[in-house]
Design a protein around this motif. Structure first.
Motif, PDB file in Angstrom:
ATOM      1  N   ASP A 149      21.587  37.146  33.295  1.00 39.31           N
ATOM      2  CA  ASP A 149      23.022  37.409  33.390  1.00 39.31           C
ATOM      3  C   ASP A 149      23.354  37.978  34.760  1.00 39.31           C
ATOM      4  OD1 ASP A 149      24.500  36.855  30.805  1.00 39.31           O
ATOM      5  OD2 ASP A 149      22.829  38.039  30.047  1.00 39.31           O
ATOM      6  N   TYR A 150      24.544  37.632  35.221  1.00 33.86           N
ATOM      7  CA  TYR A 150      25.024  38.080  36.529  1.00 33.86           C
ATOM      8  C   TYR A 150      26.430  38.638  36.359  1.00 33.86           C
ATOM      9  CZ  TYR A 150      27.348  37.432  41.085  1.00 33.86           C
ATOM     10  OH  TYR A 150      28.085  37.605  42.227  1.00 33.86           O
ATOM     11  N   THR A 151      26.627  39.852  36.844  1.00 32.46           N
ATOM     12  CA  THR A 151      27.929  40.510  36.778  1.00 32.46           C
ATOM     13  C   THR A 151      28.347  40.922  38.178  1.00 32.46           C
ATOM     14  OG1 THR A 151      27.442  41.378  34.567  1.00 32.46           O
ATOM     15  CG2 THR A 151      29.236  42.427  35.787  1.00 32.46           C
ATOM     16  N   VAL A 180      38.393  52.935  36.254  1.00 32.76           N
ATOM     17  CA  VAL A 180      37.387  52.097  35.602  1.00 32.76           C
ATOM     18  C   VAL A 180      36.741  51.165  36.624  1.00 32.76           C
ATOM     19  CG1 VAL A 180      39.192  50.428  34.947  1.00 32.76           C
ATOM     20  CG2 VAL A 180      37.007  50.423  33.744  1.00 32.76           C
ATOM     21  N   PRO A 181      35.406  51.056  36.651  1.00 26.75           N
ATOM     22  CA  PRO A 181      34.763  50.073  37.521  1.00 26.75           C
ATOM     23  C   PRO A 181      35.107  48.652  37.061  1.00 26.75           C
ATOM     24  CG  PRO A 181      33.196  51.770  36.838  1.00 26.75           C
ATOM     25  CD  PRO A 181      34.421  51.928  35.981  1.00 26.75           C
ATOM     26  N   ILE A 182      35.813  47.919  37.910  1.00 23.93           N
ATOM     27  CA  ILE A 182      36.266  46.579  37.576  1.00 23.93           C
ATOM     28  C   ILE A 182      35.135  45.577  37.827  1.00 23.93           C
ATOM     29  CG2 ILE A 182      37.973  44.788  38.087  1.00 23.93           C
ATOM     30  CD1 ILE A 182      39.155  47.316  36.858  1.00 23.93           C
ATOM     31  N   GLY A 183      34.963  44.624  36.919  1.00 21.39           N
ATOM     32  CA  GLY A 183      33.945  43.601  37.107  1.00 21.39           C
ATOM     33  C   GLY A 183      34.243  42.379  36.271  1.00 21.39           C
ATOM     34  N   TYR A 184      33.466  41.329  36.483  1.00 25.67           N
ATOM     35  CA  TYR A 184      33.580  40.129  35.660  1.00 25.67           C
ATOM     36  C   TYR A 184      32.201  39.490  35.557  1.00 25.67           C
ATOM     37  CZ  TYR A 184      33.292  37.211  39.858  1.00 25.67           C
ATOM     38  OH  TYR A 184      32.861  36.608  41.021  1.00 25.67           O
ATOM     39  N   HIS A 185      32.012  38.713  34.501  1.00 26.44           N
ATOM     40  CA  HIS A 185      30.745  38.013  34.315  1.00 26.44           C
ATOM     41  C   HIS A 185      30.743  36.728  35.116  1.00 26.44           C
ATOM     42  CE1 HIS A 185      29.162  40.728  31.317  1.00 26.44           C
ATOM     43  NE2 HIS A 185      30.342  40.728  30.726  1.00 26.44           N
ATOM     44  N   GLY A 186      29.713  36.555  35.951  1.00 28.88           N
ATOM     45  CA  GLY A 186      29.587  35.374  36.790  1.00 28.88           C
ATOM     46  C   GLY A 186      28.601  34.377  36.211  1.00 28.88           C
ATOM     47  N   ARG A 187      28.249  33.413  37.020  1.00 26.34           N
ATOM     48  CA  ARG A 187      27.375  32.328  36.602  1.00 26.34           C
ATOM     49  C   ARG A 187      25.994  32.522  37.201  1.00 26.34           C
ATOM     50  NH1 ARG A 187      27.378  28.490  32.561  1.00 26.34           N
ATOM     51  NH2 ARG A 187      25.908  26.857  33.138  1.00 26.34           N
ATOM     52  N   ALA A 188      24.974  32.762  36.359  1.00 25.46           N
ATOM     53  CA  ALA A 188      23.625  33.011  36.858  1.00 25.46           C
ATOM     54  C   ALA A 188      22.951  31.749  37.365  1.00 25.46           C
ATOM     55  CB  ALA A 188      22.779  33.647  35.760  1.00 25.46           C
ATOM     56  N   SER A 189      23.309  30.592  36.794  1.00 23.03           N
ATOM     57  CA  SER A 189      22.588  29.356  37.113  1.00 23.03           C
ATOM     58  C   SER A 189      22.811  28.883  38.550  1.00 23.03           C
ATOM     59  CB  SER A 189      23.001  28.246  36.144  1.00 23.03           C
ATOM     60  OG  SER A 189      24.375  27.926  36.304  1.00 23.03           O
ATOM     61  N   SER A 190      23.896  29.322  39.193  1.00 20.34           N
ATOM     62  CA  SER A 190      24.190  28.853  40.552  1.00 20.34           C
ATOM     63  C   SER A 190      23.832  29.888  41.619  1.00 20.34           C
ATOM     64  CB  SER A 190      25.668  28.457  40.673  1.00 20.34           C
ATOM     65  OG  SER A 190      26.514  29.509  40.251  1.00 20.34           O
ATOM     66  N   ILE A 191      23.041  30.892  41.258  1.00 16.88           N
ATOM     67  CA  ILE A 191      22.522  31.842  42.250  1.00 16.88           C
ATOM     68  C   ILE A 191      21.335  31.195  42.949  1.00 16.88           C
ATOM     69  CG2 ILE A 191      21.474  34.105  42.610  1.00 16.88           C
ATOM     70  CD1 ILE A 191      23.023  35.090  40.171  1.00 16.88           C
TER      71      ILE A 191
END
Length: 453
Positions: A149-151, A180-191
């Protein structure tokens, strides 16, 4: 480094606690590896872990030392690490380091100490270990771990202000940012690892003067300068990680380029946030610079400006005496195709510092898991773009060019508002402190290829 000298450093207002420092950090320590002496990034005080393929062979774990890589698979087979470290060495020698990251800080610290002993001047095992070294330039680097997982976070407050000023001049910083620490879930497969080409993405885009969206190549391709945070031991689903324990879940750091299709992003991000504008590629540097190597460069978090709200209790440590932030300097350079043809060196676009992050890595981990979300070994965080107040410290072209309104001029005479095909972005970073040896991260490099028709 003597115990008294370690204590002296830890007594400084901003320094790491004495228990985080040991003889592996001593500035006087010298390696028998010739290129490691005075090396700008990988002296014996660093010893970062990664995965490499020597001379076209199968990938395996390795450690950077100077201009060479120590083959940990060969070390494991030799038994030189010692019986008590056999399991740890085998995990660090694997083609994916998830198992090693899961072992935690004690295992990393013990293996680090043994590697330091084997590689330092006067080590009796030198002749045997020399046969386990590979010239880094002959090896191919891969991703250090299988990223589950990538955040991506948004912890750089000045970047948030700079971007907000461009988009919402009357209200640049949204009211939740300082709570609040702002974040979103990214796409691990394209790292992808450094050196991988990045294809300009296609997508929907719509200029303000256009009546309807169109589909085609991204017009406003950008980079974002970030640190990557590698997660070590995870947590059980439903069990939050407390702020005081969060640092124990950090295996180490790397450089991270969060490539961004700004025009695609502007059209798609409302109401749910980043999607295709971000997940086409993320580039990282190949080495995990461990939390142990970075111990001398831990510093106190910058005090919040007067009037800013205090973090909620779950984001406040009970150990304010323990430095929670890092002092790392980061550079972004650009080399165009014309510059390469003219033999011109990469041009530095900006220089930033992690001291400008509003939230610490520990706070990011505590917040990410506060709802019981389970982190796993090999998960990766992005800190968010690291920018300062001055234009020469901005961490993206959108900031530097003020949303494309103010082009910058390259040494070749070319101008840029956003990236052109053939442009290469190079990110570098170093950690320095008086009394300690400077260490680096290796490059985070990617070149833009044209979009597919």
């Amino acid at each position: 480094m003597s115990v008294s000298l370690v204590a002296e450093h830890s007594a400084e207002t901003d320094a790491a606690p004495a228990e985080h420092l040991d003889e592996t950090h001593a500035a006087a320590l010298v390696s028998w590896v010739p290129s490691a002496r005075g090396h700008a990034e990988f002296p014996i005080q660093n010893l970062p872990f990664g995965v490499f393929s020597p001379h076209g062979q199968a990938p395996r774990g390795g450690v950077a030392i100077g201009d060479v890589i120590l083959d940990l698979a060969a070390l494991a087979a030799s038994g030189l690490a010692g019986d008590e470290l056999a399991e740890v060495t085998a995990a660090a020698a694997a083609p994916r380091l998830n198992g090693f990251l899961a072992l935690g800080s004690d295992a990393r610290r013990r293996l680090r100490a043994r590697l330091s002993a084997l590689l330092r001047e006067g080590a009796p095992e030198r002749a045997s270990v020399e046969r386990m070294l590979h010239r880094a330039g002959d090896c191919r680097m891969g991703l250090p771990a299988q990223i589950g997982d990538y955040t991506d976070f948004y912890a750089g407050i000045q970047h948030a202000i700079n971007i907000g000023t461009l988009l919402r001049p009357d209200n640049p910083l949204l009211p939740n940012y300082k709570h609040v620490p702002i974040g979103y879930h990214g796409r691990a497969s394209s790292i992808v690892p450094t050196g991988s080409a990045v294809r300009r993405p296609n997508g929907q885009r719509k200029r303000p003067d256009e009546s309807a969206p169109s589909f085609g190549p991204c017009r406003n391709l950008d980079y974002e300068l970030e640190l990557g945070v590698w997660i070590g031991p995870g947590n059980a689903l439903g069990t939050p990680i407390g702020i005081d324990e969060a640092q124990e879940h950090v295996a180490g750091l790397c450089l991270l380029n969060d490539w961004s299709a700004r025009d695609v992003q502007a059209w798609e991000y409302q109401p749910l946030g980043p999607f295709l504008a971000k997940d086409f590629a993320t580039t990282i540097s190949p080495w995990i610079v461990t939390a142990e190597a970075l111990a001398p460069f831990r510093v106190a978090q910058a005090p919040r400006p007067e009037g800013d709200p205090a973090p909620l209790p779950y984001l406040q440590t009970s150990r304010p005496d323990r430095p929670a932030a890092y002092d790392i300097t980061l550079d972004v350079l650009l080399q165009s195709e014309a510059m390469r043809e003219q033999g011109l060196a990469p041009h530095r676009l900006s220089r930033g510092t992690t001291r400008d992050l509003y939230w610490t890595v520990a706070q990011l981990i505590a917040h990410h898991s506060c709802n019981g979300c389970n982190l796993q070994p090999g998960d990766l965080f992005g800190t968010g773009t690291i920018s300062g107040r001055a234009p020469d410290s901005f961490g993206s072209l959108m900031e530097i060019s003020r949303g494309g309104r103010e082009p910058l001029t390259l040494p070749s005479g070319e101008t840029r508002t956003y990236l052109a095909d053939g442009d290469e972005i190079i990110m570098r970073a170093s950690a320095s402190r008086e009394g300690f040896t400077t260490i680096g991260f290796g490059e985070c490099r990617g070149r833009i290829l044209p979009a597919l028709s």
